[in-house]
Design an enzyme around this catalytic site. Structure first.
Site, PDB file in Angstrom:
ATOM      1  CG  HIS A   1      -6.423  -1.952  -6.564  1.00 25.69           C
ATOM      2  ND1 HIS A   1      -5.982  -2.081  -5.494  1.00 25.69           N
ATOM      3  CD2 HIS A   1      -6.863  -0.839  -7.099  1.00 25.69           C
ATOM      4  CE1 HIS A   1      -6.312  -0.969  -4.743  1.00 25.69           C
ATOM      5  NE2 HIS A   1      -6.919  -0.258  -6.095  1.00 25.69           N
TER       6      HIS A   1
ATOM      7  CD  GLU B   1     -11.218   7.546  -3.329  1.00 19.25           C
ATOM      8  OE1 GLU B   1     -10.230   7.321  -3.936  1.00 19.25           O
ATOM      9  OE2 GLU B   1     -11.885   6.951  -2.454  1.00 19.25           O
TER      10      GLU B   1
ATOM     11  CG  ASP C   1     -10.290   6.096  -7.306  1.00 16.89           C
ATOM     12  OD1 ASP C   1     -10.444   5.382  -8.538  1.00 16.89           O
ATOM     13  OD2 ASP C   1     -10.184   5.655  -6.380  1.00 16.89           O
TER      14      ASP C   1
ATOM     15  CB  CYS D   1      -2.926   7.492   0.720  1.00 18.72           C
ATOM     16  SG  CYS D   1      -4.572   7.616   0.522  1.00 18.72           S
TER      17      CYS D   1
END
Ligand code: PEP
Ligand code: MG
Length: 581
Positions: free
Chosen positions: A191, A431, A455, A502
């Site tokens: 992240h 995901e 993911d 995305c």
């Protein structure tokens, strides 16, 4: 040039080049100094603030834990809160600060360690475990004492060098105009890397020993395109990079010129370019880079920006402001994806958080929290440009249970005479591999799908997305990944459900030709990546892309697909773009 010994090679996590002094940020195991202080009152205020902040964090954990884990496990956090209120402990810390006139962190460390060392010597498992809890609370207080100091210490225009960095650190650092990030650990889709990209700050991660090799105030160059860090560059290296910075800014000017043009291939296929929104600071980038809308709002970031779980009004304000700013463009608000690597300032001690209480699982177990967000999103949808998206969906019943809660919220709002879009679109992230195989069934329940490759790849290949040790195995061009993406897109078309992407793969200039060839028509990426992707798309021929995808689908290894994609890039992409990568 790569043979010089002052060059470290890591993972290129956010593009760009920066030249600046290093600032070594040691987060873990900070040295506790026993320095004498001059202002006791100030130290006591500091301590009170750190205790209050720690309590706030623990209450947040407790409220989450009690629903799901039951009283017994949640009691650990309640016990920690009680320690913070223990008058004997707190007054002995305060007394010692006043009498010894030493830094509060030193006294806290010393006082609390007295307990933990006795407990950890115990043969009883229970006592040993409790000693970890108390250690935890000690670190939390010290962290909160330190944080205050650190923010005032960091100077502007430095490159932060650290072992690991959390998304909240990244946000915090961005406020003092950090020029770049260098870390020992972390992977491409961690992240922190995503946030660095969103804020347009170059980053190289996973260097293993950068914090040992780089000294405070060393001059360093970060090359975020190639994952290189150059320590104390010589004149030749400096000259080369200054020239590259010049070329880069010239290229940026060109990108600026095409920013309002569509992402159209040379043979007329238009691709919809949307932006991902991670932190609210990015809104200006999004508008500046002319995204057609927002394909993903990572709402969990709100926890980083606000102290507590934001209430309905606060969330409503945030979501409706975003919806207004992008109107008439669409904004896709994703429900809180808490857990996994996106831990709040909370630690639930899960043995395997990536496979644990994350995303939709946590939301459905906390209907109150979930409904607060649903109501806020619905109320922000009055202009009919808001979509709602669910993260980490693995099973159909998770969608059905969420829909029940959405219906409940709609009814409540109706009764309260509050307006909302009755036909608000509902979508899910694809995901988790189980969901990728059930597009037909999901299509009957929802309106759109968004592929979350960050993911999806991690769960398909069993590779932790944030772990640099296995970053070699994190292969976006693994044949199974490419074929699964193709399957999702074609099933989506078959059942009339819009598919976008995305995940970070959508922002990879090497992946984009293949993704478009596989039939993807909407990409949602960091706003800062839009202009350069647009430039690439505008130089491509759609028929070539379909051929590329057909070829890649037949290949058996990630090595072959990688090779084929790089050959395509070298042959079909203009030199000016190629030279940047
Ligand atoms: C993804 O998993 O690809 C995604 C976009 O979601 P996040 O990175 O927030 O997990
Ligand atoms: Mg995800």
């Amino acid at each position: 040039m790569n043979t010089k010994t002052n060059i470290l090679k890591g993972i290129a996590a956010a593009p760009g080049i920066a030249i600046a002094e290093a600032f070594l940020y040691k987060k873990e195991k900070e040295e506790i100094s026993s320095d004498v202080i001059s202002d006791v009152d100030d130290a006591l205020v500091n301590l009170d603030n750190a205790l209050a902040q720690s309590k706030k964090e623990l209450r947040k954990i407790f409220s989450l834990a009690v629903d799901k884990l039951g009283e017994k496990r949640a009691a650990i956090f309640e016990a920690q809160i009680m320690i913070l209120d223990d008058p004997v402990l707190i007054s002995s810390i305060k007394d010692r600060i006043s009498s010894e006139k030493r830094l509060p962190e030193y006294i806290v460390e010393d006082e609390i360690s007295k307990y933990t060392s006795i407990m950890s010597l115990s043969h009883e498992v229970y006592m040993k475990e409790r000693s970890h809890d108390i250690e935890d609370i000690k670190n939390r207080i010290i962290k909160n004492l330190k944080k205050k100091k650190w923010t005032s210490k960091i100077s502007d225009d430095v490159i932060v060098v650290t072992s690991n960095i959390s998304p909240s650190d990244t946000v915090l650092f961005s406020r003092v105009n950090v020029k770049g990030y260098v870390t020992d650990f972390g992977g491409l889709t961690s992240h922190a890397a995503i946030v660095a990209r969103s804020l347009n700050i170059p980053a190289v991660v996973g260097l293993h020993d950068a914090t040992n090799k780089i000294n405070e105030r060393d001059k360093i160059i970060i090359d975020g395109f190639h994952g290189l860090v150059i320590i104390n560059p010589d004149n030749e290296q400096l000259q080369e990079y200054h020239e590259r910075i010049k070329r880069l800014s010239k290229y940026d000017e060109e990108l600026y010129k095409i920013r309002e043009l569509p992402a159209l291939t040379t043979d007329g296929k238009e691709i919809e370019m949307l932006a991902n929104l991670d932190v609210s600071d990015e809104m200006s980038f999004i508008i500046h880079n002319c995204a057609k809308g927002i394909g993903l709002v990572r709402t969990e970031q709100l926890f980083e920006e606000y102290e507590e779980f934001p209430d309905e009004e606060r969330q409503y304000e945030v979501y409706s402001k975003i919806a207004e700013q992008v109107y008439p463009g669409i904004v896709t608000i994703r429900a809180f994806d808490i857990g996994g690597d996106k831990v709040l300032p909370v630690d639930l001690h899960e043995p395997n958080p990536m496979l644990g209480w994350r995303g939709i699982r946590l939301l459905l177990d906390n209907p109150h929290l979930f409904k607060t967000q649903i109501r806020a999103v619905l109320r922000a949808s009055t202009h009919k440009n808001v979509k709602f998206m669910l993260p980490m969906i693995a099973s159909l019943n998770e969608v059905q249970d969420s829909k029940k809660l959405i219906d409940e919220c709609k009814k409540e709002l109706h009764q309260e005479n509050k307006r909302y879009d009755k036909n608000i679109s509902l979508g899910i992230m694809i995901e988790v591999p189980s969901a990728a195989l059930m597009i037909k069934e999901f299509s009957e329940e929802i309106d759109f799908l968004s592929i979350g490759t960050n993911d999806l790849i991690q769960y398909m290949l069993a590779v932790d997305r944030g772990n640099d040790i296995v970053s070699k195995q994190y292969q976006e061009f693994h044949p199974s990944v490419v074929r699964t993406i193709q399957y999702i897109i074609s099933e989506g078309k078959k059942y009339n459900t819009n598919v976008s992407m995305c995940g970070e793969m959508a922002a990879d200039p090497f992946a984009v030709p293949l993704l478009l060839g596989l039939g993807l028509e909407t990409l949602s990426v960091s706003a800062s990546a839009i202009p350069s992707l647009k430039k690439i798309i505008r130089s491509l021929n759609y028929a070539d892309l379909i051929k590329l995808a057909e070829d890649c689908l037949k290949l058996k290894t990630e090595y072959e697909i990688n090779k084929s994609i790089h050959e395509f890039f070298n042959n079909k992409i203009q030199d000016q773009i190629k030279n940047l990568y």
